[in-house]
Design a protein around this motif. Structure first.
Motif, PDB file in Angstrom:
ATOM      1  N   GLU A 259      15.348 -25.648  33.783  1.00 27.23           N
ATOM      2  CA  GLU A 259      14.274 -25.925  32.810  1.00 27.23           C
ATOM      3  C   GLU A 259      13.812 -24.955  32.045  1.00 27.23           C
ATOM      4  O   GLU A 259      13.107 -24.976  31.062  1.00 27.23           O
ATOM      5  CB  GLU A 259      13.031 -26.794  33.767  1.00 27.23           C
ATOM      6  N   ASP A 260      13.845 -23.574  32.433  1.00 22.42           N
ATOM      7  CA  ASP A 260      12.927 -22.564  31.621  1.00 22.42           C
ATOM      8  C   ASP A 260      14.267 -21.711  30.827  1.00 22.42           C
ATOM      9  O   ASP A 260      14.113 -20.694  30.668  1.00 22.42           O
ATOM     10  CB  ASP A 260      12.756 -21.489  32.841  1.00 22.42           C
ATOM     11  N   ALA A 261      15.308 -22.374  30.579  1.00 20.70           N
ATOM     12  CA  ALA A 261      16.391 -21.651  29.768  1.00 20.70           C
ATOM     13  C   ALA A 261      15.806 -21.329  28.498  1.00 20.70           C
ATOM     14  O   ALA A 261      15.061 -22.200  27.900  1.00 20.70           O
ATOM     15  CB  ALA A 261      17.672 -22.642  29.593  1.00 20.70           C
ATOM     16  N   ASP A 262      16.228 -20.165  28.120  1.00 23.41           N
ATOM     17  CA  ASP A 262      15.814 -19.704  26.944  1.00 23.41           C
ATOM     18  C   ASP A 262      16.637 -19.804  25.775  1.00 23.41           C
ATOM     19  O   ASP A 262      17.684 -18.997  25.851  1.00 23.41           O
ATOM     20  CB  ASP A 262      15.460 -18.021  27.034  1.00 23.41           C
ATOM     21  N   ILE A 263      16.566 -20.633  24.949  1.00 21.13           N
ATOM     22  CA  ILE A 263      17.475 -21.191  23.861  1.00 21.13           C
ATOM     23  C   ILE A 263      17.844 -19.960  22.832  1.00 21.13           C
ATOM     24  O   ILE A 263      19.091 -19.681  22.662  1.00 21.13           O
ATOM     25  CB  ILE A 263      17.104 -22.425  23.323  1.00 21.13           C
ATOM     26  N   ASP A 264      16.863 -19.156  22.453  1.00 21.34           N
ATOM     27  CA  ASP A 264      17.038 -18.214  21.621  1.00 21.34           C
ATOM     28  C   ASP A 264      17.958 -17.207  22.270  1.00 21.34           C
ATOM     29  O   ASP A 264      18.749 -16.756  21.528  1.00 21.34           O
ATOM     30  CB  ASP A 264      15.837 -17.725  21.039  1.00 21.34           C
ATOM     31  N   ALA A 265      17.599 -16.858  23.386  1.00 21.06           N
ATOM     32  CA  ALA A 265      18.309 -15.615  24.045  1.00 21.06           C
ATOM     33  C   ALA A 265      19.656 -16.264  24.406  1.00 21.06           C
ATOM     34  O   ALA A 265      20.829 -15.534  24.127  1.00 21.06           O
ATOM     35  CB  ALA A 265      17.568 -15.379  25.580  1.00 21.06           C
ATOM     36  N   LEU A 266      19.936 -17.588  24.767  1.00 20.11           N
ATOM     37  CA  LEU A 266      21.328 -18.102  24.901  1.00 20.11           C
ATOM     38  C   LEU A 266      22.122 -17.935  23.900  1.00 20.11           C
ATOM     39  O   LEU A 266      23.262 -17.618  23.696  1.00 20.11           O
ATOM     40  CB  LEU A 266      21.146 -19.388  25.413  1.00 20.11           C
ATOM     41  N   LEU A 267      21.442 -18.325  22.629  1.00 24.07           N
ATOM     42  CA  LEU A 267      22.125 -18.395  21.411  1.00 24.07           C
ATOM     43  C   LEU A 267      22.612 -16.923  20.876  1.00 24.07           C
ATOM     44  O   LEU A 267      23.863 -16.769  20.579  1.00 24.07           O
ATOM     45  CB  LEU A 267      21.320 -18.980  20.454  1.00 24.07           C
ATOM     46  N   ALA A 268      21.596 -15.886  21.110  1.00 19.93           N
ATOM     47  CA  ALA A 268      21.912 -14.798  20.793  1.00 19.93           C
ATOM     48  C   ALA A 268      23.031 -14.105  21.566  1.00 19.93           C
ATOM     49  O   ALA A 268      23.843 -13.303  21.090  1.00 19.93           O
ATOM     50  CB  ALA A 268      20.447 -13.679  21.012  1.00 19.93           C
ATOM     51  N   ASP A 269      23.393 -14.407  22.816  1.00 20.44           N
ATOM     52  CA  ASP A 269      24.371 -13.954  23.620  1.00 20.44           C
ATOM     53  C   ASP A 269      25.558 -14.493  23.322  1.00 20.44           C
ATOM     54  O   ASP A 269      26.661 -13.793  23.196  1.00 20.44           O
ATOM     55  CB  ASP A 269      23.973 -14.394  25.035  1.00 20.44           C
ATOM     56  N   ALA A 270      25.594 -15.850  22.966  1.00 17.01           N
ATOM     57  CA  ALA A 270      26.565 -16.436  22.713  1.00 17.01           C
ATOM     58  C   ALA A 270      27.349 -15.915  21.179  1.00 17.01           C
ATOM     59  O   ALA A 270      28.518 -15.992  21.059  1.00 17.01           O
ATOM     60  CB  ALA A 270      26.528 -18.141  22.656  1.00 17.01           C
ATOM     61  N   GLN A 271      26.210 -15.638  20.325  1.00 14.44           N
ATOM     62  CA  GLN A 271      26.709 -15.142  18.999  1.00 14.44           C
ATOM     63  C   GLN A 271      27.465 -13.969  19.305  1.00 14.44           C
ATOM     64  O   GLN A 271      28.529 -13.866  18.547  1.00 14.44           O
ATOM     65  CB  GLN A 271      25.273 -14.996  18.565  1.00 14.44           C
ATOM     66  N   THR A 272      27.113 -12.779  20.080  1.00 13.66           N
ATOM     67  CA  THR A 272      27.641 -11.635  20.335  1.00 13.66           C
ATOM     68  C   THR A 272      29.127 -11.815  21.124  1.00 13.66           C
ATOM     69  O   THR A 272      29.894 -11.410  20.687  1.00 13.66           O
ATOM     70  CB  THR A 272      26.901 -10.785  21.337  1.00 13.66           C
ATOM     71  N   GLN A 273      28.901 -12.991  21.968  1.00 14.15           N
ATOM     72  CA  GLN A 273      30.171 -13.302  22.390  1.00 14.15           C
ATOM     73  C   GLN A 273      31.299 -13.884  21.584  1.00 14.15           C
ATOM     74  O   GLN A 273      32.466 -13.278  21.601  1.00 14.15           O
ATOM     75  CB  GLN A 273      30.167 -14.096  23.789  1.00 14.15           C
ATOM     76  N   VAL A 274      30.882 -14.814  20.768  1.00 16.53           N
ATOM     77  CA  VAL A 274      31.830 -15.352  20.001  1.00 16.53           C
ATOM     78  C   VAL A 274      32.311 -14.386  18.854  1.00 16.53           C
ATOM     79  O   VAL A 274      33.671 -14.559  18.745  1.00 16.53           O
ATOM     80  CB  VAL A 274      31.282 -16.586  19.242  1.00 16.53           C
ATOM     81  N   GLN A 275      31.481 -13.532  18.431  1.00 11.33           N
ATOM     82  CA  GLN A 275      32.151 -12.704  17.274  1.00 11.33           C
ATOM     83  C   GLN A 275      32.994 -11.683  18.176  1.00 11.33           C
ATOM     84  O   GLN A 275      34.005 -11.307  17.647  1.00 11.33           O
ATOM     85  CB  GLN A 275      30.582 -11.792  16.649  1.00 11.33           C
ATOM     86  N   GLY A 276      32.861 -11.333  19.312  1.00 10.59           N
ATOM     87  CA  GLY A 276      33.589 -10.436  20.095  1.00 10.59           C
ATOM     88  C   GLY A 276      35.051 -11.076  20.076  1.00 10.59           C
ATOM     89  O   GLY A 276      35.963 -10.754  19.825  1.00 10.59           O
ATOM     90  N   LEU A 277      35.084 -12.510  20.378  1.00 13.23           N
ATOM     91  CA  LEU A 277      36.230 -13.473  20.527  1.00 13.23           C
ATOM     92  C   LEU A 277      37.034 -13.455  18.978  1.00 13.23           C
ATOM     93  O   LEU A 277      38.301 -13.172  19.158  1.00 13.23           O
ATOM     94  CB  LEU A 277      35.897 -14.859  20.739  1.00 13.23           C
ATOM     95  N   LEU A 278      36.342 -13.412  18.073  1.00  8.97           N
ATOM     96  CA  LEU A 278      36.783 -13.621  16.518  1.00  8.97           C
ATOM     97  C   LEU A 278      37.529 -12.078  16.204  1.00  8.97           C
ATOM     98  O   LEU A 278      38.414 -12.218  15.519  1.00  8.97           O
ATOM     99  CB  LEU A 278      35.707 -13.799  15.655  1.00  8.97           C
ATOM    100  N   ASP A 279      36.522 -11.182  16.851  1.00 11.80           N
ATOM    101  CA  ASP A 279      37.309  -9.847  16.299  1.00 11.80           C
ATOM    102  C   ASP A 279      38.542  -9.498  16.974  1.00 11.80           C
ATOM    103  O   ASP A 279      39.490  -9.016  16.667  1.00 11.80           O
ATOM    104  CB  ASP A 279      36.196  -8.681  16.811  1.00 11.80           C
ATOM    105  N   ARG A 280      38.847 -10.031  18.349  1.00 12.33           N
ATOM    106  CA  ARG A 280      39.993  -9.769  18.862  1.00 12.33           C
ATOM    107  C   ARG A 280      41.167 -10.771  18.705  1.00 12.33           C
ATOM    108  O   ARG A 280      42.336 -10.514  18.882  1.00 12.33           O
ATOM    109  CB  ARG A 280      39.791 -10.044  20.375  1.00 12.33           C
ATOM    110  N   SER A 281      40.958 -11.821  17.918  1.00 10.32           N
ATOM    111  CA  SER A 281      41.876 -12.833  17.609  1.00 10.32           C
ATOM    112  C   SER A 281      42.704 -12.248  16.340  1.00 10.32           C
ATOM    113  O   SER A 281      42.255 -11.710  15.580  1.00 10.32           O
ATOM    114  CB  SER A 281      41.290 -14.077  17.267  1.00 10.32           C
TER     115      SER A 281
END
Lengths: 324, 457
Positions: B435-457
């Motif tokens: 219930e207390d999930a921080d959407i902004d923080a989740l998206l910021a983390d996901a943004q970093t992670q996905v960019q890392g995935l794209l960089d490695r592809s």
């Protein structure tokens, strides 16, 4: 008549011990001698096992060692990348989460899953009638195929108020609980099922070990006025300590490699709350339909194997005085 | 002495023979020359089909072998799975003809992990008539078609008409905006006790549906293609989609109690009447009907509400590919099979009717609408050929079919698609279970992670 004691005699070194008689086996290392000593039959007998181990254990381990320093998708030519895969794994933020989750699972399994079979075995050993029935009932969950068991428990864990466990909880005014659908309760839920599924096998081991405890020890304890608990504490447990140490390390190794439950129950969720080290290895290897990060998967596998080997060595070293 | 020489000569001949044989066996990379005799190909058949569906498939094989007497067709159960496909590809256990999702086409072609059948496909009469957006998924950079599009889908909002009626909603007027989706979900949950709106979250499907919702609200999770691809996960539309889920889950309590759905399990629960609405491929009906025994009268589907600039519906589909291990003769036979089994029913009246007759006779769905791989006219013509055999309730598809051609279809992210989806799974799970999930923080983390995935592809 004088007796001269010769100093030389007194200090003379003892004659060298006779050299052990060496059997006159000429050319012991020759193939002919090896054949004559039954080497061929030994090899023939051992060959199936060597082949099976070689093909299914040592070859994959060797391949894993090689792949851990490669970038490969198993189809195109692999590229040597040195220790990059190990660096990648160690820098992955999910690794810490997976390690913490695995330790949490291991701790819960140890606290709840380790004493339970022992208690059950001791109680069952005290039962005079229908011990076989109780043993069979205890062992029954082990016979159920693990996937079937998990599917069964998924129904139990249905988070709606009509789920089996929630219905039972509702009878006493509790719940409904989210069970697998909540990051806090998901891992204990997995441990509960895992304990149910595995306890039977350990109970049987303990029961077998309890048969080996000499009855004279209990009789002597009774003569000394020991009650049930003192007999268990002073006779049963010390007599079982060798088995207890083995099952403990096996449990630690087993829980460190937990995969089935998180994979089938939650897929590592919710929000990675049940992501274990083996789940992470699986995700590395099979997270992409186009060829996963097999290098990272094997690197993490080797690191896990190394940690468990060290843990086992330390464990046996520390417990050697107690188990002898 | 002479005898010894003779023995040596025989031994030498023997060794050379074995060596030649082994060399011949080992040179599988060179396709065999066009054989003059019969050729056998192994084709994929969906795993877990009902006996009627298997019978229908086998009947099609007999028809194919009748018109192609030099080709024998064997079947192999295969359903594409993201977790096992790479191992099957590497292990060489795939059938000669197998389906793959659009998301895998380009990468497999670039790595030459499937057979180059472009010259054979170019000879087909309809080779240049594919919808260009859809054809791209199976083409190399020069436009050669290595894999043939056999079906396409646009995401749709599936809904249970029985639950709509039970909740007092009009199933012929399904929600047309996301606000209406939320309102309908709450009404269904309150009136029926079932989940008003459910969401996939596992096995990369959480990311898949979140990406769909993002597209529908005008956002993108990845911009650009190839090496230019950039993560744009942390955008307003994705945040809006997650906020909507949070409100439905925690304020309306309209999303039920299960938050670990994947494609298979959500279909099961939807077919069982436990879910009012969910987003999935618009062509889900055959699975719901053949594998989950859903009552056709209870099924409804509509287009996704599109809101915001540049909004569109996520589209994908399936390609038929041929194993790179197939010989030239097998490749030729495989393309004939693809033409016969997958395509001719869309372009040829006789084939369309024959396929539909078998399907109808074996109680398989006939006429379930789907996004066409050619143009709208070809699609409507094909539907008219089989209209007398249609056994699905077309009126239940009307909210979808009346609008789907007007919606822009946006392809899935072209780089590391499955990995991007996998990275978004925990984000959806967090919002639905914390219930207390921080959407902004989740998206910021996901943004970093996905960019890392794209960089490695």
């Amino acid at each position: 008549m004088t007796t001269i004691s010769s100093p030389l005699r007194a200090t003379a070194p003892a004659p060298p011990p006779p050299s052990p008689t060496r059997p006159r086996r000429a050319r012991r290392g020759t193939p002919r001698q090896w054949l004559r000593d039954g080497g061929l039959s030994t090899l023939v007998i051992a060959l199936p096992m060597i082949l099976v181990f070689g093909v299914f254990s040592w070859f994959p381990i060797g391949r894993a060692l090689v792949m851990s320093v490669q970038e490969t998708n198993l189809v195109t030519a692999p590229v040597f990348v040195g220790l990059d895969n190990f660096v990648f794994v160690l820098q992955d933020p999910l690794l810490g989460k997976a390690v913490r989750n695995t330790l949490w699972f291991a701790l819960l399994a140890l606290v709840f899953g380790y004493p339970l079979p022992l208690a059950a075995a001791v109680l069952m050993s005290e039962v005079r009638k229908m011990r076989g029935l109780f043993s069979a009932l205890a062992y029954l969950p082990v016979v159920v195929p693990p996937v079937v068991a998990v599917l069964l428990w998924k129904f139990f864990y249905d988070a709606s108020d009509t789920g089996v466990f929630n219905t039972i909880a509702g009878w006493v005014g509790l719940g409904p609980y989210p069970w697998l659908q909540d990051a806090t309760s998901a891992m204990p839920s997995l441990v509960l099922e895992a304990t149910w599924a595995a306890a039977g096998g350990t109970v049987i081991i303990y029961l077998a070990a309890l048969v080996g405890v000499r009855t004279e020890l209990y009789e002597a304890a009774e003569v000394d006025g020991a009650g049930v608990w003192r007999k268990i504490w002073h006779v049963t447990l010390p007599q079982l300590r060798g088995v207890l140490f083995i099952t403990l390390i096996l449990q630690v190794i087993g829980t460190a490699q937990v995969f089935l439950e998180p994979f089938l129950f939650t897929g590592g969720g919710p929000n990675n709350a049940t992501l274990t080290v083996l789940m992470l290895i699986y995700d590395y290897a099979f997270g992409s339909s186009l060829g996963g990060n097999y290098g990272a998967a094997t690197a993490l596998s080797l690191m896990l194997a190394g940690v468990l080997a060290v843990l086992s060595a330390v464990y046996f070293r520390v417990t050697r005085p107690w188990s002898s | 002495m002479k005898s010894a020489q003779k023995r040596a000569a025989i031994a030498l001949v023997g060794v050379l023979s074995v060596a030649v044989t082994l060399t011949a066996c080992g040179s599988s990379e060179e396709p065999a020359a066009e054989p003059t005799g019969p050729v056998t190909i192994e084709v994929a058949i969906d795993a877990g089909l009902e006996p009627e569906a298997i019978s229908a498939f086998e009947e099609r094989i007999l028809q194919f072998e009748e018109v192609n007497p030099d080709i024998q067709v064997a079947t192999k159960e295969f359903t594409w799975s993201g977790t096992t496909f790479a191992a099957e590809l590497a292990g060489g256990t795939l059938p000669d003809v197998f389906p793959i999702p659009f998301t895998d086409g380009r990468a497999l072609i670039e790595r030459e992990q499937i057979a180059d059948i472009s010259e054979l496909v170019a000879e087909l009469p309809y080779a240049d008539q594919f919808n260009p957006t859809i054809a791209e998924a199976g083409q190399d950079t020069d436009g050669g078609m290595w894999a043939v599009p056999i079906s396409a889908y646009n995401q749709g909002l599936h809904y249970n008409r029985a639950l709509f009626e039970e909740a007092g909603l009009d199933p012929d007027n399904p929600p047309a905006t996301w606000d209406e989706v939320r309102e309908a979900a709450k009404v269904i949950a309150d009136k029926t006790g079932q989940a008003g709106y459910a969401h996939m979250t596992q096995s990369n499907t959480g990311g898949w549906i979140l990406t769909t919702e993002t597209y529908a609200l005008g956002g993108r999770v990845v911009e650009g293609e190839g090496e230019e691809a950039t993560a744009t996960v942390d955008n307003d539309a994705t945040a809006q989609a997650l906020e909507m889920l949070r409100e439905m889950r925690w304020e309306d309590n309209s999303m039920g109690a299960s938050f670990l759905y994947d494609w298979s399990t959500i279909n099961q629960d939807f077919a069982a009447g436990k879910i009012g609405m969910y987003v999935s491929g618009g062509a889900n009906y055959p699975n719901l009907f053949t594998q989950n025994q859903m009552n056709p009268d209870e099924y409804g589907v509509t287009v996704l509400p599109l809101e915001g600039d540049d909004a569109g519906t996520l589209g994908g589909g399936t390609l038929a590919a041929v194993s790179s291990a197939a010989s030239e003769a097998e490749q030729a036979a495989a393309v004939k099979w693809i033409d016969f089994y997958y395509i001719s029913k869309l372009t040829d009246q006789e084939a369309a009717v024959a396929e539909a007759e078998i399907a109808a006779r074996t109680d398989q769905p006939v006429g379930a609408p789907a996004l066409p791989i050619f143009d709208q006219a070809t699609y409507e013509q094909q539907q008219s050929w089989i209209k007398d055999l249609v056994n699905v309730p077309l009126e239940n598809f009307a909210p979808m079919t009346e609008q789907m051609f007007d919606q822009p279809v946006i392809p899935e992210p072209s780089v590391a698609t499955q990995e991007v989806y996998a990275a978004l799974d925990p984000v959806v799970q967090a919002v639905l279970t914390d219930e207390d999930a921080d959407i902004d923080a989740l998206l910021a983390d996901a943004q970093t992670q996905v960019q890392g995935l794209l960089d490695r592809s």
